[in-house]
Design a protein around this motif. Structure first.
Motif, PDB file in Angstrom:
ATOM      1  N   GLY A  68      19.845  43.231   1.948  1.00 28.53           N
ATOM      2  CA  GLY A  68      20.887  43.902   1.177  1.00 28.53           C
ATOM      3  C   GLY A  68      22.246  43.778   1.837  1.00 28.53           C
ATOM      4  O   GLY A  68      23.265  43.672   1.160  1.00 28.53           O
ATOM      5  N   SER A  69      22.261  43.783   3.165  1.00 30.28           N
ATOM      6  CA  SER A  69      23.502  43.572   3.910  1.00 30.28           C
ATOM      7  C   SER A  69      23.146  43.030   5.289  1.00 30.28           C
ATOM      8  O   SER A  69      22.044  43.250   5.788  1.00 30.28           O
ATOM      9  N   LEU A  70      24.105  42.331   5.877  1.00 34.12           N
ATOM     10  CA  LEU A  70      23.885  41.692   7.163  1.00 34.12           C
ATOM     11  C   LEU A  70      25.168  41.749   7.980  1.00 34.12           C
ATOM     12  O   LEU A  70      26.237  41.432   7.471  1.00 34.12           O
ATOM     13  N   PHE A  98      14.394  49.225   5.108  1.00 33.30           N
ATOM     14  CA  PHE A  98      14.348  49.338   6.563  1.00 33.30           C
ATOM     15  C   PHE A  98      15.508  48.560   7.163  1.00 33.30           C
ATOM     16  O   PHE A  98      16.098  47.697   6.513  1.00 33.30           O
ATOM     17  N   VAL A  99      15.838  48.892   8.398  1.00 32.35           N
ATOM     18  CA  VAL A  99      16.908  48.213   9.121  1.00 32.35           C
ATOM     19  C   VAL A  99      16.276  47.422  10.259  1.00 32.35           C
ATOM     20  O   VAL A  99      15.555  47.978  11.083  1.00 32.35           O
ATOM     21  N   HIS A 100      16.531  46.120  10.257  1.00 35.03           N
ATOM     22  CA  HIS A 100      16.088  45.260  11.346  1.00 35.03           C
ATOM     23  C   HIS A 100      17.264  44.970  12.263  1.00 35.03           C
ATOM     24  O   HIS A 100      18.394  44.811  11.810  1.00 35.03           O
ATOM     25  N   GLN A 101      16.961  44.891  13.552  1.00 38.09           N
ATOM     26  CA  GLN A 101      17.932  44.432  14.548  1.00 38.09           C
ATOM     27  C   GLN A 101      17.378  43.155  15.163  1.00 38.09           C
ATOM     28  O   GLN A 101      16.165  43.033  15.361  1.00 38.09           O
ATOM     29  N   TYR A 102      18.271  42.216  15.444  1.00 37.40           N
ATOM     30  CA  TYR A 102      17.891  40.921  15.998  1.00 37.40           C
ATOM     31  C   TYR A 102      18.713  40.648  17.247  1.00 37.40           C
ATOM     32  O   TYR A 102      19.846  41.115  17.375  1.00 37.40           O
ATOM     33  N   GLY A 103      18.149  39.852  18.134  1.00 35.11           N
ATOM     34  CA  GLY A 103      18.883  39.421  19.312  1.00 35.11           C
ATOM     35  C   GLY A 103      18.498  38.006  19.688  1.00 35.11           C
ATOM     36  O   GLY A 103      17.360  37.584  19.462  1.00 35.11           O
ATOM     37  N   MET A 104      19.468  37.267  20.219  1.00 41.20           N
ATOM     38  CA  MET A 104      19.202  35.972  20.841  1.00 41.20           C
ATOM     39  C   MET A 104      19.702  36.082  22.273  1.00 41.20           C
ATOM     40  O   MET A 104      20.887  36.348  22.505  1.00 41.20           O
ATOM     41  N   TRP A 105      18.794  35.908  23.210  1.00 42.83           N
ATOM     42  CA  TRP A 105      19.057  36.089  24.633  1.00 42.83           C
ATOM     43  C   TRP A 105      18.900  34.749  25.347  1.00 42.83           C
ATOM     44  O   TRP A 105      17.875  34.091  25.194  1.00 42.83           O
ATOM     45  N   LEU A 112      23.348  36.595  23.600  1.00 40.99           N
ATOM     46  CA  LEU A 112      24.320  35.680  22.994  1.00 40.99           C
ATOM     47  C   LEU A 112      24.807  36.177  21.644  1.00 40.99           C
ATOM     48  O   LEU A 112      25.978  36.080  21.315  1.00 40.99           O
ATOM     49  N   CYS A 113      23.861  36.683  20.846  1.00 44.94           N
ATOM     50  CA  CYS A 113      24.173  37.076  19.476  1.00 44.94           C
ATOM     51  C   CYS A 113      23.259  38.222  19.072  1.00 44.94           C
ATOM     52  O   CYS A 113      22.087  38.249  19.450  1.00 44.94           O
ATOM     53  N   SER A 114      23.793  39.167  18.316  1.00 45.66           N
ATOM     54  CA  SER A 114      22.977  40.249  17.777  1.00 45.66           C
ATOM     55  C   SER A 114      23.311  40.417  16.300  1.00 45.66           C
ATOM     56  O   SER A 114      24.385  40.034  15.847  1.00 45.66           O
ATOM     57  N   ALA A 115      22.357  40.962  15.568  1.00 47.40           N
ATOM     58  CA  ALA A 115      22.573  41.164  14.139  1.00 47.40           C
ATOM     59  C   ALA A 115      21.811  42.398  13.685  1.00 47.40           C
ATOM     60  O   ALA A 115      20.858  42.840  14.337  1.00 47.40           O
ATOM     61  N   ARG A 116      22.251  42.914  12.547  1.00 46.94           N
ATOM     62  CA  ARG A 116      21.632  44.079  11.932  1.00 46.94           C
ATOM     63  C   ARG A 116      21.532  43.784  10.444  1.00 46.94           C
ATOM     64  O   ARG A 116      22.529  43.405   9.813  1.00 46.94           O
ATOM     65  N   ALA A 117      20.325  43.935   9.889  1.00 38.57           N
ATOM     66  CA  ALA A 117      20.118  43.675   8.461  1.00 38.57           C
ATOM     67  C   ALA A 117      19.482  44.883   7.793  1.00 38.57           C
ATOM     68  O   ALA A 117      18.512  45.437   8.304  1.00 38.57           O
ATOM     69  N   LEU A 118      20.041  45.284   6.673  1.00 33.00           N
ATOM     70  CA  LEU A 118      19.419  46.276   5.813  1.00 33.00           C
ATOM     71  C   LEU A 118      18.544  45.499   4.837  1.00 33.00           C
ATOM     72  O   LEU A 118      19.045  44.656   4.082  1.00 33.00           O
ATOM     73  N   CYS A 119      17.248  45.729   4.892  1.00 32.16           N
ATOM     74  CA  CYS A 119      16.297  45.030   4.025  1.00 32.16           C
ATOM     75  C   CYS A 119      15.721  46.009   3.011  1.00 32.16           C
ATOM     76  O   CYS A 119      15.297  47.103   3.377  1.00 32.16           O
ATOM     77  N   VAL A 120      15.713  45.608   1.766  1.00 36.21           N
ATOM     78  CA  VAL A 120      15.154  46.412   0.689  1.00 36.21           C
ATOM     79  C   VAL A 120      13.871  45.728   0.234  1.00 36.21           C
ATOM     80  O   VAL A 120      13.850  44.516   0.014  1.00 36.21           O
ATOM     81  N   VAL A 121      12.804  46.497   0.099  1.00 41.84           N
ATOM     82  CA  VAL A 121      11.525  45.939  -0.343  1.00 41.84           C
ATOM     83  C   VAL A 121      11.530  45.923  -1.870  1.00 41.84           C
ATOM     84  O   VAL A 121      11.731  46.953  -2.517  1.00 41.84           O
ATOM     85  N   ILE A 122      11.314  44.733  -2.406  1.00 41.98           N
ATOM     86  CA  ILE A 122      11.357  44.522  -3.851  1.00 41.98           C
ATOM     87  C   ILE A 122       9.987  44.058  -4.346  1.00 41.98           C
ATOM     88  O   ILE A 122       9.354  43.197  -3.737  1.00 41.98           O
TER      89      ILE A 122
END
Length: 150
Positions: A68-70, A98-105, A112-122
């Motif tokens: 839904g958003s990133l 749910f909200v996922h968090q990601y990382g690249m180390w 190096l990089c982090s991200a946050r995604a709002l995921c909607v179950v459809i």
């Protein structure tokens, strides 16, 4: 994640799923920097691996996550042939999202990089929001340390 892997990549925090990766040329720009879109593709791979590993599936009749958003934060450039660790965890969940968090180390260097995604179950059959089942909610809380939101 054991202490040796955590120290090797400078990983902070609790992560539910992780995977080592070596940056390929196809993921870089002409200056051998990781392309911004490659980070998102690698994080998408982690989202899919997380979903399937948590008991979900991808089909026309099963519910699945839709972003839904990133939000992405680039901390320092990654480069061709860097040894990295990709991580994903669920930070929080509601009834249908749910909200996922990601990382690249990077090995020896940290985040190096982090991200946050709002995921909607459809529900793919109807296109409507679907509830996250109890087993998946429990996994989110116990393995990832996710918090249930109201």
């Amino acid at each position: 994640m054991d202490a040796a892997l955590r120290e090797r990549f400078g990983v902070e925090g609790q992560w539910g799923l992780w995977r080592e990766h070596v940056v390929r040329w196809a993921e870089c720009d002409i200056y051998a920097h990781v392309n911004h879109a490659a980070y998102l593709t690698l994080f998408e791979d982690m989202r899919i691996e997380w979903w399937v590993g948590a008991g979900g599936s991808f089909s026309a009749t099963a519910p699945g996550p839709v972003v839904g958003s990133l939000e992405v934060k680039y901390h320092t450039p990654g480069h061709f042939r860097d040894k990295v660790l990709l991580t994903v965890r669920t930070a929080s969940f509601r009834r249908t999202s749910f909200v996922h968090q990601y990382g690249m180390w990077r090995e020896g260097d940290g985040l190096l990089c982090s991200a946050r995604a709002l995921c909607v179950v459809i529900d793919n059959a109807t296109g409507r929001k679907a509830e996250i089942d109890d087993a998946m909610r429990q996994l989110m809380a116990e393995r990832d340390g996710a918090v249930a939101e109201v």
